[in-house]
Every structure is written in structure tokens, then in C-alpha cells.
Write an enzyme that holds these catalytic residues in place. Structure first.
Site, short mmCIF file in Angstrom:
data_model
loop_
_atom_site.label_atom_id
_atom_site.label_comp_id
_atom_site.label_asym_id
_atom_site.label_seq_id
_atom_site.Cartn_x
_atom_site.Cartn_y
_atom_site.Cartn_z
N LYS A 112 0.66 -1.19 -0.14
CA LYS A 112 0.07 -0.20 -0.08
C LYS A 112 0.70 1.34 -0.01
O LYS A 112 0.57 2.19 -0.47
CB LYS A 112 -0.92 0.02 1.20
CG LYS A 112 -1.85 -1.33 1.46
CD LYS A 112 -3.07 -1.12 0.74
CE LYS A 112 -4.06 -1.97 0.74
NZ LYS A 112 -3.55 -3.70 0.58
C1 LIG Z 1 -4.24 -4.54 -0.04
C2 LIG Z 1 -3.41 -5.80 0.17
C3 LIG Z 1 -3.68 -7.13 -0.93
C4 LIG Z 1 -4.80 -6.84 -1.69
O1 LIG Z 1 -4.60 -5.73 -3.00
P1 LIG Z 1 -5.82 -5.48 -3.78
O2 LIG Z 1 -5.43 -4.21 -4.33
O3 LIG Z 1 -6.96 -4.78 -2.64
O4 LIG Z 1 -6.62 -6.26 -4.80
C5 LIG Z 1 -2.91 -7.99 -0.90
N1 LIG Z 1 -1.81 -8.36 -0.16
C6 LIG Z 1 -1.61 -7.11 1.06
C7 LIG Z 1 -0.39 -7.35 1.98
C8 LIG Z 1 -2.42 -6.06 1.04
O5 LIG Z 1 -1.96 -5.16 1.89
#
Ligand SMILES: *Cc1c(COP(=O)(O)O)cnc(C)c1O
Length: 463
Positions: A112
């Protein structure tokens, strides 16, 4: 570049407007009017560029008319200087076909950060200070909260108030939020569950007294700018593995469909992607939608990969829009049906469009553990549960792809963030990276509030 809504009825906005608005006025999501095109020569010319310079090249057509090249370069340089690996998103080779793309070298050790470190800087650039500061309000069950806090801490014209359920996030997750000491960061522990915290945030957004006092904003994953930032690492990795003259496949651990949709955009822009594998855990709504056209919500089952435990994937709407010939009115009707029935059947045209590029795989807990063990025994790599789901899906999909196509699994969290799960799978302790060790010793800053809306409301009105 202008941005239109997937539901066809909102006023088009430029990049600044779409970034600040988040959701479109008609309830849809913003998408650019067209996909910018990168020729084979354009892609070849990315070779040898730093991550930040690559980001400025890829993002330029999306920010055209709003940011000039110099501004964009300064913003990406700042965002990715906060990462603790010189490659920003390094590739790690596992065997002759499989690679991991490590997206977790940012301030909170989860992918993120790649998008939010840029988003915080974009907000700061776009908020002039003439209007009231932006008050970002959110609820978190763990990872998104800390990444959003680190993106906003110390930036001008904005503050953030993040609610989390007291005692229901891990020690590491809590400390990643409460260790941040900045006057524009307010971390609130709520007596209640994540759903309680989330419900309070929804009420704050709809509360006339609150919106009269504050300009309320969100940083959730439907924001176009977040998505745009994620397109970059598909290009960056592909160029290192031989693009534009070599095709490759990506396996993406998927929850809200933001990360993998960015891969779709990269393909539309001209990157030679052979296949995008949507990897889900046992919460498999997307796997069912892609494999059988049946897009129907179920109940969420908690797993070892909590960031993928979802019922509805908001960003899937963006793909359905493109797959529906960009017909906003038709998509609005389809989404309305989904909102009321909690289930729709994709049209034949949508399934055909999606099937050209996407496949999917559902990975259960045993297969996830096996992938973690394979990574450790085979390549000495510790793999977190989310990344292991991508790796397991890549392994089961490899036989369907030409042998000269490398498979890149996106690694979305540092193994130390899920140390217990890693130890359970491979029997080895994960050492805390320096970044996390500092967090575990720092003093904590937070406010505890009872699980009553009135208390939270008074707190927010007092900010
Ligand atoms: C948010 C997240 C995901 C999923 O990503 P999306 O864009 O919501 O599909 C996968 N792994 C981790 C560690 C995340 O924080």
C-alpha cells in the site's frame, strides 16, 4: 487527460479533480477517457531508469494538463526516497521461471505504501490552503491505516483521523500507527469491532455537523491516483525481464482488485503481458466471477491473508466498465442490480473481454503453506501469506503458459508483518527489519474512546 465515471452520469474531471474527489458523484469510479499508448520504443527507453524516473514517465500522460514534468519528477523522487531498497521494487528469482516482485520496502512494509506515499504528496500539492484543510477519516483492521497515516504525517493542508478496534489488531499493526508522532495524525482506539469502527466512519461522512466543520476525505483504494501509481511496477519489472521483446505473466494476490487492475491498465498501454493471474484465498468471489461469470457475494471467512478477506471488490467495476464497451448507462444498471441482489451474471461480451487477459486461481490454506515451504526450501526466501497465495497460483498456472514466459508473483507484504504465520509454515523466526524494530520501541500516541458514535463525533468535531 480527463476522467469519466464508470456509471456515465458524473461531470468529467481532470487528474486533480479525480484525485481529490475519490468516488464520482454518480457513485461510479473514475477512469481516464482513453488508455495512453506506449510503443515498443517507448518501453525500451525505460531500461536503466530509476524507479522514480520510470514512475514519472508512466504517470505523465495521466497527469497531463495538471502537473508539468519537473513537478511530477520531484513528487515521484520524494515518494520513492522513503523506500529502504535502492531498487524500490526489486525482483527476486526463485527458479528458472518464477520471480517475486517485492513491493514491501516502504515505510510500513506493505505494498500500500507504493501508492499512498505518492498520494499524500499529490494531496499536498493539490490542496492550496485557501480552503479548509482536508480531514481524512478512516477505519482500519490493520495495514491500510498505518500506510495512510505515514502518507499524511507532517504534510500541509491535511490531517488524518484513523479508527481501529481496540485489542483486535496485532501489536505490530498497532505500533505502526501509534508510534507516529505528528500533530496532524489522530489515532483512535474504539471499544468494539472493525465493523463498528467502519460504521462510525460512514456516519461521520453523512453527519451534517461534521461536514459543516470539516472537509472530509478518504484515501481508499477506489482513488484513481492510487491505482495509477501501481501501474508503474508492472513496467519496471517487465523491462528488467526483457520487455518489450519478451512477454511475461503476473500473479497478483487480490482483494479489492486495485493491484491487478493496474496490471490490466499496463497491458492496455502496450506492455506485452501474456496473462494476469487473479489469485484469491478461499474468499473467492473473483475467482468464481472470472472462471464462471458468476459474480455473487458470500460470507467472509477469516484467513491467514486478511487483506484478501473480502466480499465485494470495488475496483472490479472498472474492469466490467471496459469489458462492457465503456457503456456507462448499462454498467450503472448492472451495478444497481448487483447492489440489490448481491449477485449478477457477467454478459458473454464481458466474459470474452476478461478471458483474453485474465485467468484466476483459488488457493486454500494448505496450498498457501506449501508455497511458503517451497519458497524457503527452494530459494531461501521467506514469503508472507498474501504473497504465497500469488506464488501458489503462479505455480498451478505455469503449465498453461508458453515455457519462455516468466511468471512474476507480486509480494505484497514483508514476511515480518506476518511472522507468526511464517513461523508456523517453515519453523523459522523472521528477524524484524530495522524499520520495524524502531517502531516496537517508540512511545505510543492514541486516544481511547468508548464504542459510542457520540464520543467519536465529539472527538472529530474538536479536531
Ligand atoms: C491490500 C492488500 C492486498 C490486496 O490488494 P488489492 O489491490 O485490494 O487487490 C494483498 N496483499 C496485501 C498485503 C495487501 O495489503
Amino acid at each position: 487527460m480527463q476522467y469519466i465515471s464508470t456509471r456515465g452520469a458524473a461531470q468529467p474531471l481532470n487528474f486533480r479533480g479525480a484525485t481529490l474527489a475519490g468516488l464520482a458523484g454518480d457513485g461510479g469510479l473514475f477512469v481516464p477517457t482513453h488508455w495512453p499508448q506506449f510503443s515498443a520504443d517507448d518501453i525500451a527507453s525505460l531500461a536503466g531508469l530509476s524507479y522514480a524516473a520510470t514512475a514519472a514517465r508512466i504517470l505523465a500522460p495521466f497527469t497531463a494538463g495538471v502537473l508539468d514534468d519537473g513537478e511530477l519528477q520531484a513528487l515521484t523522487a520524494g515518494a520513492y526516497a522513503s523506500f529502504d531498497h535502492a531498487a524500490v521494487t526489486p525482483l527476486v528469482q526463485l527458479d528458472e521461471r518464477h520471480f517475486l516482485l517485492e513491493l514491501f520496502h516502504g515505510p510500513t512494509l506493505a505494498f500500500k505504501d507504493v501508492a499512498l506515499q505518492l498520494l499524500g504528496r499529490l494531496f499536498e500539492r493539490f490542496l492550496t490552503g485557501d480552503e479548509a484543510p482536508l480531514t481524512i477519516v478512516g477505519a482500519t483492521s490493520g495495514d491500510t491505516g498505518s500506510a495512510a497515516i505515514r502518507a499524511v504525517a507532517g504534510r500541509a493542508h491535511m490531517q488524518i483521523c484513523m479508527l481501529y478496534p481496540d485489542g483486535r489488531v496485532s501489536d505490530v499493526q498497532r505500533r505502526q500507527m501509534t508510534s507516529v508522532d505528528a500533530p496532524n495524525v489522530h489515532v483512535v482506539a474504539i471499544d468494539g469491532s472493525f465493523d463498528d469502527a467502519q460504521a462510525m466512519v460512514k456516519r461521520l461522512f453523512a453527519d451534517a455537523d461534521v461536514t459543516a466543520r470539516h472537509r472530509i476525505g478518504a484515501v481508499n483504494s477506489i482513488n484513481w491516483a492510487r491505482l495509477a501509481a501501481q501501474i508503474v511496477y508492472y513496467f519496471y519489472a517487465a523491462v528488467r525481464l526483457g520487455a518489450p521483446s519478451r512477454r511475461l505473466a503476473f500473479s497478483v494476490p487480490t482483494g479489492n482488485f486495485g493491484d491487478v487492475f493496474a496490471g490490466y491498465v499496463a497491458a492496455q498501454m502496450g506492455l506485452p503481458i501474456e496473462r494476469l493471474i487473479v489469485a484469491t484465498n478461499i474468499n473467492d468471489i473473483l475467482h468464481r466471477a472470472i472462471a464462471s461469470g458468476d459474480y455473487a457475494t458470500g460470507t467472509v471467512v477469516p484467513t491467514a491473508s486478511p487483506s484478501m478477506d473480502i466480499q465485494v471488490s470495488s475496483n472490479f467495476e472498472r474492469l466490467l466498465f471496459d469489458a462492457h464497451g465503456r457503456d456507462g448507462a448499462a454498467l450503472a444498471a448492472q451495478m444497481q442490480q448487483f447492489d440489490s441482489a448481491r449477485a449478477i451474471q457477467l454478459t458473454g461480451a464481458q466474459r470474452a473481454h476478461i478471458g483474453q487477459l485474465f485467468s484466476s486461481a483459488r488457493v486454500d490454506g494448505d496450498a498457501m503453506t506449501a508455497a511458503m515451504q517451497w519458497g524457503w526450501r527452494n530459494a531461501g526466501q521467506m514469503v508472507d501469506p498474501h504473497s504465497a497465495i500469488a506464488l501458489a497460483a503462479a505455480q498451478t498456472s505455469a503449465a498453461d503458459l508458453p515455457r519462455d514466459v516468466p511468471l512474476v508473483s507480486l509480494a505484497t507484504a514483508h514476511p515480518a508483518k506476518f511472522g507468526d504465520a511464517v513461523r508456523a509454515a517453515i519453523g523459522v523466526d523472521v528477524t524484524l527489519p530495522q524499520r520495524l524494530a524502531g517502531v516496537m520501541d517508540a512511545p505510543e500516541h492514541m486516544t481511547r474512546l468508548p464504542g459510542e458514535y457520540g464520543a467519536v463525533r465529539d472527538f472529530v468535531l474538536g479536531l
